[in-house]
Design a protein around this motif. Structure first.
Motif, PDB file in Angstrom:
ATOM      1  N   ILE A  19     -11.308   4.232   9.504  1.00 40.90           N
ATOM      2  CA  ILE A  19     -10.343   3.690  10.711  1.00 40.90           C
ATOM      3  C   ILE A  19      -8.912   3.192  10.083  1.00 40.90           C
ATOM      4  N   SER A  20      -9.145   2.196   8.977  1.00 38.01           N
ATOM      5  CA  SER A  20      -8.176   1.606   8.253  1.00 38.01           C
ATOM      6  C   SER A  20      -7.238   2.645   7.594  1.00 38.01           C
ATOM      7  N   LEU A  21      -7.838   3.453   7.074  1.00 41.36           N
ATOM      8  CA  LEU A  21      -7.033   4.538   6.574  1.00 41.36           C
ATOM      9  C   LEU A  21      -6.265   5.635   7.378  1.00 41.36           C
ATOM     10  N   VAL A  22      -6.881   5.566   8.531  1.00 42.57           N
ATOM     11  CA  VAL A  22      -6.125   6.533   9.622  1.00 42.57           C
ATOM     12  C   VAL A  22      -5.375   5.435  10.206  1.00 42.57           C
ATOM     13  N   PHE A  23      -5.174   4.304  10.168  1.00 43.65           N
ATOM     14  CA  PHE A  23      -4.147   3.469  10.527  1.00 43.65           C
ATOM     15  C   PHE A  23      -3.064   3.271   9.821  1.00 43.65           C
ATOM     16  N   LEU A  24      -3.257   3.440   8.375  1.00 43.12           N
ATOM     17  CA  LEU A  24      -2.222   3.453   7.518  1.00 43.12           C
ATOM     18  C   LEU A  24      -1.316   4.652   7.489  1.00 43.12           C
ATOM     19  N   MET A  25      -2.135   5.733   7.667  1.00 38.19           N
ATOM     20  CA  MET A  25      -1.370   7.024   7.850  1.00 38.19           C
ATOM     21  C   MET A  25      -0.559   6.986   9.034  1.00 38.19           C
ATOM     22  N   PHE A  62       1.631  -4.536   6.933  1.00 37.33           N
ATOM     23  CA  PHE A  62       0.833  -4.134   7.804  1.00 37.33           C
ATOM     24  C   PHE A  62      -0.769  -4.262   7.214  1.00 37.33           C
ATOM     25  N   SER A  63      -0.810  -4.076   6.183  1.00 33.47           N
ATOM     26  CA  SER A  63      -2.091  -3.917   5.602  1.00 33.47           C
ATOM     27  C   SER A  63      -2.587  -5.316   5.578  1.00 33.47           C
ATOM     28  N   ILE A  64      -1.834  -6.349   5.336  1.00 31.66           N
ATOM     29  CA  ILE A  64      -2.391  -7.632   5.367  1.00 31.66           C
ATOM     30  C   ILE A  64      -2.934  -8.024   6.698  1.00 31.66           C
ATOM     31  N   ALA A  65      -2.004  -7.437   7.746  1.00 32.18           N
ATOM     32  CA  ALA A  65      -2.415  -7.644   9.221  1.00 32.18           C
ATOM     33  C   ALA A  65      -3.735  -7.128   9.536  1.00 32.18           C
ATOM     34  N   LEU A  66      -3.997  -5.727   9.099  1.00 39.44           N
ATOM     35  CA  LEU A  66      -4.906  -4.909   9.423  1.00 39.44           C
ATOM     36  C   LEU A  66      -6.272  -5.592   8.723  1.00 39.44           C
ATOM     37  N   ALA A  67      -6.130  -6.101   7.493  1.00 36.50           N
ATOM     38  CA  ALA A  67      -7.273  -6.796   6.925  1.00 36.50           C
ATOM     39  C   ALA A  67      -7.828  -7.832   7.736  1.00 36.50           C
ATOM     40  N   SER A  68      -6.820  -8.817   8.182  1.00 32.78           N
ATOM     41  CA  SER A  68      -7.068  -9.719   9.041  1.00 32.78           C
ATOM     42  C   SER A  68      -7.806  -9.333  10.348  1.00 32.78           C
ATOM     43  N   ALA A  69      -7.524  -8.295  10.834  1.00 28.55           N
ATOM     44  CA  ALA A  69      -7.997  -7.646  12.157  1.00 28.55           C
ATOM     45  C   ALA A  69      -9.188  -7.172  11.827  1.00 28.55           C
ATOM     46  N   ALA A  70      -9.687  -6.587  10.490  1.00 29.51           N
ATOM     47  CA  ALA A  70     -11.265  -6.170  10.304  1.00 29.51           C
ATOM     48  C   ALA A  70     -11.820  -7.456  10.085  1.00 29.51           C
ATOM     49  N   SER A  71     -11.525  -8.492   9.313  1.00 26.32           N
ATOM     50  CA  SER A  71     -12.131  -9.685   9.077  1.00 26.32           C
ATOM     51  C   SER A  71     -12.392 -10.263  10.196  1.00 26.32           C
ATOM     52  N   ASN A  72     -11.708 -10.408  11.179  1.00 29.35           N
ATOM     53  CA  ASN A  72     -11.887 -11.294  12.565  1.00 29.35           C
ATOM     54  C   ASN A  72     -12.483 -10.516  13.807  1.00 29.35           C
ATOM     55  N   SER A  73     -12.193  -9.117  13.557  1.00 25.95           N
ATOM     56  CA  SER A  73     -12.734  -8.605  14.958  1.00 25.95           C
ATOM     57  C   SER A  73     -14.233  -8.866  15.324  1.00 25.95           C
ATOM     58  N   VAL A  74     -14.637  -8.713  16.594  1.00 25.89           N
ATOM     59  CA  VAL A  74     -15.787  -8.642  16.930  1.00 25.89           C
ATOM     60  C   VAL A  74     -16.667  -7.433  17.361  1.00 25.89           C
ATOM     61  N   SER A  75     -15.728  -6.320  17.439  1.00 32.73           N
ATOM     62  CA  SER A  75     -16.240  -5.123  17.546  1.00 32.73           C
ATOM     63  C   SER A  75     -14.980  -4.178  17.132  1.00 32.73           C
ATOM     64  N   LEU A  76     -15.586  -2.830  17.061  1.00 33.98           N
ATOM     65  CA  LEU A  76     -14.642  -1.668  16.910  1.00 33.98           C
ATOM     66  C   LEU A  76     -13.390  -1.714  17.786  1.00 33.98           C
ATOM     67  N   ILE A  77     -13.740  -1.745  18.829  1.00 31.61           N
ATOM     68  CA  ILE A  77     -12.506  -1.801  19.924  1.00 31.61           C
ATOM     69  C   ILE A  77     -11.689  -2.995  19.579  1.00 31.61           C
ATOM     70  N   ASP A  78     -12.219  -4.000  19.471  1.00 28.02           N
ATOM     71  CA  ASP A  78     -11.282  -5.462  19.048  1.00 28.02           C
ATOM     72  C   ASP A  78     -10.613  -4.836  17.892  1.00 28.02           C
ATOM     73  N   TYR A  79     -11.271  -4.405  16.771  1.00 30.48           N
ATOM     74  CA  TYR A  79     -10.301  -3.992  15.803  1.00 30.48           C
ATOM     75  C   TYR A  79      -9.278  -3.097  15.709  1.00 30.48           C
ATOM     76  N   THR A  80      -9.551  -2.006  16.588  1.00 30.09           N
ATOM     77  CA  THR A  80      -8.404  -1.121  16.815  1.00 30.09           C
ATOM     78  C   THR A  80      -7.307  -1.614  17.746  1.00 30.09           C
ATOM     79  N   THR A  81      -7.569  -2.399  18.697  1.00 31.24           N
ATOM     80  CA  THR A  81      -6.747  -3.082  19.611  1.00 31.24           C
ATOM     81  C   THR A  81      -5.637  -3.969  18.529  1.00 31.24           C
TER      82      THR A  81
END
Length: 137
Positions: A19-25, A62-81
């Motif tokens: 999902i992170s790679l999709v977000f980067l694209m 963007f990658s720094i923020a995305l990494a934080s989202a992955a680290s702090n999320s509680v679910s996949l929906i939370d991460y994508t949000t």
């Protein structure tokens, strides 16, 4: 950790990483729509260092923020949000830089002014760091 836990962890890693790679694209596509200059043409065809620094900073921020989202999320929906919020924040950072701080940033990037690329890149990384730090509960 037993084998089933390890397989679940690897599956979660693969899912979040994919999902992170999709977000980067997606970010590359959306960010280049927001900017009026063609980063890829400037970088690939004209070897513009200013465009590479500016766009590279945006990707890193963007990658720094995305990494934080992955680290702090509680679910996949939370991460994508939070990933979507990070994408919007980076695009807004460009808009604020363009319309408030450096109204001629586009022309300066197109003219390969390194100082403009550095400021744009630094602003993007800074926004990414702030965005990442604010992604907490």
């Amino acid at each position: 950790m037993d084998n089933s836990d390890l397989l679940i962890a690897i599956g979660n890693f693969a899912l979040y990483f994919g999902i992170s790679l999709v977000f980067l694209m997606l970010f590359k596509f959306v960010y280049t729509l927001v900017t009026p200059h063609d980063e890829w043409n400037l970088i690939k065809e004209q070897q513009s260092v200013a465009a590479a620094i500016g766009f590279g900073g945006a990707i890193i921020g963007f990658s720094i923020a995305l990494a934080s989202a992955a680290s702090n999320s509680v679910s996949l929906i939370d991460y994508t949000t939070w990933g979507a919020i990070a994408l919007i924040a980076q695009c807004l950072a460009f808009a604020v830089t363009r319309y408030v701080f450096m109204p001629k940033i586009v022309e300066r990037i197109e003219q390969n002014e390194i100082s403009a690329g550095v400021i744009l890149g630094a602003t993007s990384v800074s926004i990414g760091l702030l965005n990442a730090a604010c992604m907490s509960y």
